[in-house]
Design an enzyme around this catalytic site. Structure first.
Site, PDB file in Angstrom:
ATOM      1  N   ASP A   8       0.886  -1.165   0.000  1.00 57.50           N
ATOM      2  CA  ASP A   8       0.000   0.000   0.000  1.00 57.50           C
ATOM      3  C   ASP A   8       0.924   1.216   0.000  1.00 57.50           C
ATOM      4  O   ASP A   8       1.462   1.586   1.041  1.00 57.50           O
ATOM      5  CB  ASP A   8      -0.899  -0.006   1.242  1.00 57.50           C
ATOM      6  CG  ASP A   8      -1.777   1.233   1.313  1.00 57.50           C
ATOM      7  OD1 ASP A   8      -2.313   1.644   0.267  1.00 57.50           O
ATOM      8  OD2 ASP A   8      -1.921   1.793   2.414  1.00 57.50           O
ATOM      9  N   GLU A  67      -1.221  -1.522  -4.902  1.00 57.92           N
ATOM     10  CA  GLU A  67      -2.446  -0.762  -5.173  1.00 57.92           C
ATOM     11  C   GLU A  67      -2.166   0.280  -6.246  1.00 57.92           C
ATOM     12  O   GLU A  67      -1.124   0.944  -6.228  1.00 57.92           O
ATOM     13  CB  GLU A  67      -2.919  -0.076  -3.887  1.00 57.92           C
ATOM     14  CG  GLU A  67      -4.242   0.627  -4.032  1.00 57.92           C
ATOM     15  CD  GLU A  67      -4.742   1.209  -2.720  1.00 57.92           C
ATOM     16  OE1 GLU A  67      -5.295   2.314  -2.761  1.00 57.92           O
ATOM     17  OE2 GLU A  67      -4.575   0.559  -1.665  1.00 57.92           O
ATOM     18  N   ASP A 139      -2.256   0.906   7.440  1.00 61.96           N
ATOM     19  CA  ASP A 139      -1.532   0.781   6.169  1.00 61.96           C
ATOM     20  C   ASP A 139      -1.067  -0.652   5.933  1.00 61.96           C
ATOM     21  O   ASP A 139      -1.060  -1.128   4.796  1.00 61.96           O
ATOM     22  CB  ASP A 139      -0.349   1.757   6.128  1.00 61.96           C
ATOM     23  CG  ASP A 139      -0.824   3.202   6.109  1.00 61.96           C
ATOM     24  OD1 ASP A 139      -1.487   3.588   5.132  1.00 61.96           O
ATOM     25  OD2 ASP A 139      -0.549   3.934   7.075  1.00 61.96           O
TER      26      ASP A 139
END
Length: 173
Positions: A8, A67, A139
């Site tokens: 991420d 992502e 996160d």
């Protein structure tokens, strides 16, 4: 059996999550955050690259999932996020890992069941799916969600490939 590293990305905090996919089971291997200092952006990007490279060396993943960039309201933030992603991707490519990218909505759909899920819902479902004793950092949970999304996508593709092979065999006999 494959090891998946999920990322991420962020210019200040980059989450990572590592899982092992064994058949239908997902096994938690590790997670955390690469926190960059308040240095200028080029030095933060260097820290992200070094941190991801270290994680790759430690866990020896077979796949790297990250992502995709979403359109932020602030163009400067979106550009910095893109640069952070680039630093992480270069670390994966240097380690000769295949790189897979997933939209945030698809990741949330894979983990929670809805693409509109919030961070706390993702944390809760990641904790449940991986049987973690406590909630992971936000996160890190998002990064584990990326890895779970890849594992689920990979399982579906393998199943579809098997069905296509079976269908072809049946048709040509």
């Amino acid at each position: 059996m494959s090891v998946i590293l999920g990322i991420d990305p962020g210019s200040r905090v980059t989450g990572y999550g590592v899982i092992r996919q064994q058949g239908r089971h997902l096994i938690y291997l590790g997670s955390g955050c690469i926190r960059t200092s308040d240095l200028e952006l080029p030095l933060r990007l260097k820290q992200i690259y070094a941190g991801v490279s270290e994680i790759i060396t430690q866990f020896q993943p077979d796949a790297f999932a990250i992502e995709q960039v979403f359109m932020a309201k602030n163009a400067d933030s979106a550009l910095k996020l893109g640069q952070a992603r680039g630093s992480a991707i270069v670390a994966a490519v240097n380690a000769e890992l295949p790189v897979y990218e997933y939209a945030a909505r698809l990741i949330k759909q894979a983990v929670v069941g809805t693409g509109a899920a919030d961070k706390s819902q993702v944390q809760h479902m990641v904790q449940q799916m991986l049987k973690l004793p406590g909630k992971p950092q936000a996160d890190a949970a998002d990064a584990l969600g990326v890895a779970i999304c890849h594992a689920n996508t990979n399982k579906t593709l393998i199943a579809l490939a098997g069905q296509a092979t079976s269908a072809r065999r049946g048709r040509y006999r």
